[in-house]
Design an enzyme around this catalytic site. Sequence first.
Site, short mmCIF file in Angstrom:
data_model
loop_
_atom_site.label_atom_id
_atom_site.label_comp_id
_atom_site.label_asym_id
_atom_site.label_seq_id
_atom_site.Cartn_x
_atom_site.Cartn_y
_atom_site.Cartn_z
N SER A 148 -7.09 16.92 0.89
CA SER A 148 -7.20 18.31 0.47
C SER A 148 -7.96 18.36 -0.83
O SER A 148 -7.83 17.47 -1.67
CB SER A 148 -5.83 18.97 0.30
OG SER A 148 -6.04 20.32 -0.08
N HIS A 157 -16.29 0.25 7.56
CA HIS A 157 -16.04 1.67 7.90
C HIS A 157 -16.06 1.94 9.40
O HIS A 157 -15.32 2.76 9.91
CB HIS A 157 -17.09 2.53 7.20
CG HIS A 157 -16.70 3.96 7.02
ND1 HIS A 157 -17.11 4.73 5.97
CD2 HIS A 157 -15.92 4.78 7.77
CE1 HIS A 157 -16.60 5.95 6.08
NE2 HIS A 157 -15.89 6.00 7.17
N MET A 180 0.86 -1.19 0.00
CA MET A 180 0.00 0.00 0.00
C MET A 180 0.90 1.24 0.00
O MET A 180 1.73 1.38 0.92
CB MET A 180 -0.84 -0.02 1.28
CG MET A 180 -1.74 1.18 1.46
SD MET A 180 -2.38 1.23 3.18
CE MET A 180 -4.09 1.48 2.89
N LYS A 200 -15.07 1.81 1.47
CA LYS A 200 -15.52 1.29 2.76
C LYS A 200 -17.00 0.92 2.75
O LYS A 200 -17.81 1.62 2.12
CB LYS A 200 -15.27 2.33 3.86
CG LYS A 200 -13.86 2.91 3.81
CD LYS A 200 -13.55 3.88 4.92
CE LYS A 200 -12.23 4.59 4.66
NZ LYS A 200 -12.35 5.88 3.95
N ASN A 254 1.31 18.10 0.19
CA ASN A 254 1.21 16.97 1.11
C ASN A 254 1.94 15.72 0.61
O ASN A 254 2.12 14.76 1.35
CB ASN A 254 -0.27 16.65 1.39
CG ASN A 254 -0.97 17.77 2.12
OD1 ASN A 254 -0.32 18.65 2.69
ND2 ASN A 254 -2.30 17.77 2.11
N TYR A 302 -19.04 8.79 1.50
CA TYR A 302 -18.57 10.14 1.15
C TYR A 302 -19.34 10.70 -0.05
O TYR A 302 -19.22 11.88 -0.37
CB TYR A 302 -17.06 10.16 0.83
CG TYR A 302 -16.15 9.72 1.93
CD1 TYR A 302 -16.60 9.54 3.24
CD2 TYR A 302 -14.80 9.48 1.70
CE1 TYR A 302 -15.76 9.12 4.25
CE2 TYR A 302 -13.95 9.07 2.72
CZ TYR A 302 -14.43 8.88 3.98
OH TYR A 302 -13.57 8.47 4.99
N1 LIG Z 1 -12.30 5.76 8.40
C1 LIG Z 1 -12.89 6.82 8.87
O1 LIG Z 1 -13.85 6.78 9.65
C2 LIG Z 1 -12.38 8.17 8.46
C3 LIG Z 1 -12.76 9.31 9.18
C4 LIG Z 1 -12.26 10.54 8.77
C5 LIG Z 1 -11.40 10.60 7.67
N2 LIG Z 1 -11.06 9.48 6.98
C6 LIG Z 1 -10.16 9.51 5.80
O2 LIG Z 1 -8.94 10.18 6.18
C7 LIG Z 1 -8.75 11.33 5.36
C8 LIG Z 1 -8.02 12.41 6.13
O3 LIG Z 1 -8.72 12.80 7.30
P1 LIG Z 1 -9.47 14.19 7.45
O4 LIG Z 1 -9.97 14.59 6.13
O5 LIG Z 1 -10.42 14.06 8.56
O6 LIG Z 1 -8.37 15.21 7.99
P2 LIG Z 1 -6.92 15.73 7.63
O7 LIG Z 1 -6.39 15.10 6.40
O8 LIG Z 1 -6.16 15.67 8.88
O9 LIG Z 1 -7.20 17.27 7.35
C9 LIG Z 1 -7.90 17.71 6.21
C10 LIG Z 1 -8.13 19.21 6.36
O10 LIG Z 1 -6.88 19.91 6.38
C11 LIG Z 1 -6.83 20.86 5.32
N3 LIG Z 1 -5.50 20.73 4.72
C12 LIG Z 1 -5.05 19.74 3.92
N4 LIG Z 1 -3.77 19.92 3.56
C13 LIG Z 1 -3.38 21.05 4.17
C14 LIG Z 1 -2.17 21.76 4.20
N5 LIG Z 1 -1.10 21.32 3.53
N6 LIG Z 1 -2.10 22.91 4.94
C15 LIG Z 1 -3.19 23.35 5.61
N7 LIG Z 1 -4.38 22.72 5.63
C16 LIG Z 1 -4.48 21.58 4.91
C17 LIG Z 1 -7.94 20.49 4.37
O11 LIG Z 1 -8.49 21.62 3.75
P3 LIG Z 1 -8.50 21.80 2.13
O12 LIG Z 1 -9.26 20.66 1.55
O13 LIG Z 1 -9.17 23.11 1.94
O14 LIG Z 1 -7.05 21.80 1.72
C18 LIG Z 1 -8.96 19.84 5.28
O15 LIG Z 1 -9.78 20.80 5.89
C19 LIG Z 1 -10.18 11.67 4.95
O16 LIG Z 1 -10.26 12.59 3.91
C20 LIG Z 1 -10.74 10.30 4.64
O17 LIG Z 1 -10.29 9.84 3.38
C21 LIG Z 1 -11.53 8.26 7.37
#
Ligand SMILES: NC(=O)c1ccc[n+]([C@@H]2O[C@H](COP(=O)([O-])OP(=O)(O)OC[C@H]3O[C@@H](n4cnc5c(N)ncnc54)[C@H](OP(=O)(O)O)[C@@H]3O)[C@@H](O)[C@H]2O)c1
Length: 333
Positions: free
Chosen positions: A276, A114, A16, A81, A285, A52
């Site tokens: 993002s 999920h 992965m 998921k 990133n 999603y």
């Molecule tokens: N299995 C589960 O239950 C579960 C739960 C939550 C998430 N997930 C998965 O994990 C992924 C990541 O988690 P997450 O989306 O909760 O949070 P994250 O990746 O920690 O944070 C995403 C947030 O940070 C911002 N961001 C991204 N890159 C940035 C950077 N370089 N500088 C500043 N801000 C930045 C994004 O805004 P912009 O989009 O405006 O850049 C968005 O608001 C999800 O998208 C999803 O695929 C899974």
Amino acid sequence: MVGTLQHITFYNGQKMPIVGLGTWQAKVGEVGIAVDAALAAGYRHIDTAYSYRNEKEIGDTLKKWFDSGKLKREDVFIVTKLPLIGMRHSGVEKYLKKSLSNLQVDYVDLYLVHNPIGFQDVDDGGYPKDKDGQVLLDMTTDHISIWKGMEAQVDAGRARSIGLSNFNARQIKRVWQSARIKPTNLQVEMHAYFQQRELRAFCRALDITVCAWGPLGTPQIYSFVEKQGGDVSKLPRYDLLGDPVVKRIAQKHGKTTAQVLIRFLMQLEVAVIPKSSNPTRVEENFAVFDFELSPEDMEALEALDKGREGRLGSEHSQPGSGRHPEWPWFEPY
Ligand SMILES: NC(=O)c1ccc[n+]([C@@H]2O[C@H](COP(=O)([O-])OP(=O)(O)OC[C@H]3O[C@@H](n4cnc5c(N)ncnc54)[C@H](OP(=O)(O)O)[C@@H]3O)[C@@H](O)[C@H]2O)c1
């Protein structure tokens, strides 16, 4: 170590890519642009979920890349998921087939359960809720019979590997003990404020790899909880991307705080799926393979752990969900 850490390897040999694109809350109309930017930047791992509601646009973008010959299906590691509304044996095939049709592929590389809790099977574009805004739970969720449904998807060639998400150690152990095909991966909230040391060690002992959701501290969770009608004042208010220790380390390396937070988890051998929708940040990133955090940097970041106080995922994301008998987070890990 610079330039290495490209993959994590499952017990079955499957690799992965260690950095993938997260797509939770990546809106239709935006997610295709994000996936396009990610594939152009070199990402080969996309994380989505039926719930999603963006799989179709991701599928359209992937198809464009595959049809052009620039990438082959086997070049991209696709994760989706089983939704909470599909949490029963018959739901597994039903919802995986829907995901495959949305994504326009014959198989996914990894299919995850999920969440350990189940909702009633009402597929109306959101989560099923009663008149008071409480989610409609299915209290009969049976992980063992769901897992048999997951194994059947591997047998049928619809999923290369199967895994779990948001399960606690006790729930993982129970599935693992009964499994004919063991889980390869656990996707859970993990970031510098919530490092999940016990759960990581527990997974290592069972040869289950870990993928971190919310690696940047999931800043979008606050607006999500509000949108779901949850009590956002119950969540701790953190700004991990603005943490002074992370800033200091970022400055030292000429990197951004996001890049340091991603690299930190990679060096713990955890896969990372920052989300993002902004093409510049998508690129940023992924620019994490050309520097290395020193043992002192790692120690300083490890000291940021807040233990259970660092968790931002909660029952407030789905009001009422904590009443389910399989709600995972009342136990220590
Ligand atoms: N299995 C589960 O239950 C579960 C739960 C939550 C998430 N997930 C998965 O994990 C992924 C990541 O988690 P997450 O989306 O909760 O949070 P994250 O990746 O920690 O944070 C995403 C947030 O940070 C911002 N961001 C991204 N890159 C940035 C950077 N370089 N500088 C500043 N801000 C930045 C994004 O805004 P912009 O989009 O405006 O850049 C968005 O608001 C999800 O998208 C999803 O695929 C899974």
